[in-house]
Design an enzyme around this catalytic site. Sequence first.
Site, PDB file in Angstrom:
ATOM      1  N   GLY A  25       0.189  13.750  21.796  1.00 20.39           N
ATOM      2  CA  GLY A  25       1.379  13.618  20.964  1.00 20.39           C
ATOM      3  C   GLY A  25       2.276  14.835  21.072  1.00 20.39           C
ATOM      4  O   GLY A  25       1.784  15.956  21.201  1.00 20.39           O
ATOM      5  N   ARG A  87      -0.691   9.964  26.847  1.00 26.34           N
ATOM      6  CA  ARG A  87      -2.055  10.066  26.306  1.00 26.34           C
ATOM      7  C   ARG A  87      -3.096   9.665  27.359  1.00 26.34           C
ATOM      8  O   ARG A  87      -4.155   9.143  27.033  1.00 26.34           O
ATOM      9  CB  ARG A  87      -2.185   9.205  25.048  1.00 26.34           C
ATOM     10  CG  ARG A  87      -1.335   9.713  23.883  1.00 26.34           C
ATOM     11  CD  ARG A  87      -1.661   8.977  22.601  1.00 26.34           C
ATOM     12  NE  ARG A  87      -0.847   9.420  21.477  1.00 26.34           N
ATOM     13  CZ  ARG A  87      -1.097  10.476  20.729  1.00 26.34           C
ATOM     14  NH1 ARG A  87      -2.149  11.227  20.995  1.00 26.34           N
ATOM     15  NH2 ARG A  87      -0.314  10.792  19.717  1.00 26.34           N
ATOM     16  N   GLY A 125      -3.640  18.972  22.206  1.00 19.05           N
ATOM     17  CA  GLY A 125      -4.581  18.999  21.097  1.00 19.05           C
ATOM     18  C   GLY A 125      -6.021  18.845  21.551  1.00 19.05           C
ATOM     19  O   GLY A 125      -6.396  19.247  22.660  1.00 19.05           O
ATOM     20  N   GLY A 127      -7.860  16.180  22.455  1.00 14.96           N
ATOM     21  CA  GLY A 127      -8.083  15.382  23.643  1.00 14.96           C
ATOM     22  C   GLY A 127      -7.662  16.094  24.914  1.00 14.96           C
ATOM     23  O   GLY A 127      -8.381  16.080  25.924  1.00 14.96           O
ATOM     24  N   ILE A 149       0.092  19.191  15.239  1.00 15.51           N
ATOM     25  CA  ILE A 149       0.543  19.347  13.848  1.00 15.51           C
ATOM     26  C   ILE A 149      -0.629  19.202  12.883  1.00 15.51           C
ATOM     27  O   ILE A 149      -0.503  19.530  11.706  1.00 15.51           O
ATOM     28  CB  ILE A 149       1.650  18.341  13.478  1.00 15.51           C
ATOM     29  CG1 ILE A 149       1.118  16.904  13.433  1.00 15.51           C
ATOM     30  CG2 ILE A 149       2.838  18.453  14.421  1.00 15.51           C
ATOM     31  CD1 ILE A 149       2.080  15.916  12.812  1.00 15.51           C
ATOM     32  N   ASP A 150      -1.778  18.729  13.384  1.00 18.91           N
ATOM     33  CA  ASP A 150      -2.942  18.544  12.510  1.00 18.91           C
ATOM     34  C   ASP A 150      -3.718  19.841  12.275  1.00 18.91           C
ATOM     35  O   ASP A 150      -4.568  19.892  11.380  1.00 18.91           O
ATOM     36  CB  ASP A 150      -3.890  17.507  13.110  1.00 18.91           C
ATOM     37  CG  ASP A 150      -3.296  16.109  13.098  1.00 18.91           C
ATOM     38  OD1 ASP A 150      -2.511  15.811  12.191  1.00 18.91           O
ATOM     39  OD2 ASP A 150      -3.616  15.319  14.003  1.00 18.91           O
ATOM     40  N   TYR A 294       6.609   9.813  12.330  1.00 22.03           N
ATOM     41  CA  TYR A 294       6.998  10.714  13.415  1.00 22.03           C
ATOM     42  C   TYR A 294       8.009  11.774  12.991  1.00 22.03           C
ATOM     43  O   TYR A 294       8.259  12.708  13.762  1.00 22.03           O
ATOM     44  CB  TYR A 294       7.565   9.900  14.577  1.00 22.03           C
ATOM     45  CG  TYR A 294       6.523   9.052  15.268  1.00 22.03           C
ATOM     46  CD1 TYR A 294       5.397   9.645  15.844  1.00 22.03           C
ATOM     47  CD2 TYR A 294       6.651   7.674  15.333  1.00 22.03           C
ATOM     48  CE1 TYR A 294       4.436   8.872  16.472  1.00 22.03           C
ATOM     49  CE2 TYR A 294       5.693   6.896  15.961  1.00 22.03           C
ATOM     50  CZ  TYR A 294       4.592   7.493  16.532  1.00 22.03           C
ATOM     51  OH  TYR A 294       3.632   6.734  17.157  1.00 22.03           O
ATOM     52  N   LEU A 295       8.565  11.648  11.802  1.00 22.42           N
ATOM     53  CA  LEU A 295       9.447  12.718  11.318  1.00 22.42           C
ATOM     54  C   LEU A 295       8.738  14.069  11.344  1.00 22.42           C
ATOM     55  O   LEU A 295       9.359  15.100  11.598  1.00 22.42           O
ATOM     56  CB  LEU A 295       9.906  12.424   9.885  1.00 22.42           C
ATOM     57  CG  LEU A 295      10.986  11.368   9.696  1.00 22.42           C
ATOM     58  CD1 LEU A 295      11.174  11.100   8.203  1.00 22.42           C
ATOM     59  CD2 LEU A 295      12.293  11.806  10.324  1.00 22.42           C
ATOM     60  N   GLN A 296       7.429  14.045  11.093  1.00 27.15           N
ATOM     61  CA  GLN A 296       6.666  15.292  11.021  1.00 27.15           C
ATOM     62  C   GLN A 296       6.514  15.965  12.379  1.00 27.15           C
ATOM     63  O   GLN A 296       6.253  17.160  12.462  1.00 27.15           O
ATOM     64  CB  GLN A 296       5.279  15.010  10.438  1.00 27.15           C
ATOM     65  CG  GLN A 296       5.313  14.458   9.031  1.00 27.15           C
ATOM     66  CD  GLN A 296       4.064  13.672   8.700  1.00 27.15           C
ATOM     67  OE1 GLN A 296       3.106  14.207   8.156  1.00 27.15           O
ATOM     68  NE2 GLN A 296       4.029  12.403   9.050  1.00 27.15           N
TER      69      GLN A 296
END
Length: 370
Positions: A25, A87, A125, A127, A149-150, A294-296
């Site tokens: 992502g 991905r 990230g 993956g 972002i996580d 997806y704004l984040q």
Amino acid sequence: MTFESIIAGMKKTAVKTIGILTSGGDAPGLNAAIRGVCRSAINNYGMKVIGIRNGYRGLINGDCIQITPEMISGIITRGGTFLGTSREKPFKNPEPNPDTGLLPIEAIKKNYKKWKLDALVVLGGNGTNTTGSLLAQEGLNVIGLPKTIDNDIVGTDVTFGFHTAVDVATEAIDRIHTTAHSHSRVMVVEVMGHKAGWLGLYSAIAGGGDVCLLPEIPYDIKKVAKNVLARRDAGKEFSIVVVAEGALSTEEAKLSKKEFKKARASMPQSIGYRVAKELEEATGLESRVTVLGYLQRGGTPSPYDRVLATQFGAAAADMLARGEFGQLVAMKDNKIVGVPLDTCAGKVRNIPVDDPLIAQGRAVGLCFGD
């Protein structure tokens, strides 16, 4: 840095050509990180940089460009990734290409050799860096950068993209507060965080949320409803409920992984809508949902993430020059270090239930539904 030291550095390194890709992502700060790697690699070490389009898919299909200083000028402020992403998971259920007969890993090795790469830098990230670790085991020289972002990559205290997402989610909660207050509603705000709830926790505290439901703490909807009703009885006519997309109930926590996936697949809408429906039925209070989605992940990276991504990128170039491969560039105790890729591969950095921020959230009245 002096001209003499630059020349000395260029002479020392055996790495002449590197490939760089972004996978998984997108997130704010990717372009800043690409810029950090490329500028440092080109200016300080005289390296040639090959940009690989669309993540591992481009590495398999041979889709690349040479990155020049002009191409990365001004991209530090841009969100997303100018290289594109996908991905693609070359090690998961690999199938031979019908045209070439090559398996994904065979095609990757072929292109790695064809482009005369001495090393590969992968930005992504869990993956992405897991795949990077597997490629390192296959004999490729790999360095990973932690993007998500996580904020859930094992081995680093922070990932770039996280703080921008917290800013976006917090601003959304701030804005929703006004409508919640005006209409005396329960407002459920669903944020990302499939397996880890860092984004939900930070934004709930920063945004003055009243309830925060996370993957790490199974919730009892009756306890959440009790908290909302207690607020109403105290004269507070609205409540803000922040829900991570991976939040689960106490009943769901008892299910096997297979049973849980089946139960979630049968949900007509995301978890935020279920929580809102359950709360409305339990409290009789009007409840509404906002899914930030997806704004984040979009838009301009925050100054913090621009600086962090630049630091990681420049550090990656230094590690390349020193031949420190098989490493993830990480932040530990405010210091940039390298940690072995295989220590973070296939793992998720969850919020410990005894994390100080959980306790501090409880101290200021935040309900976690337990």
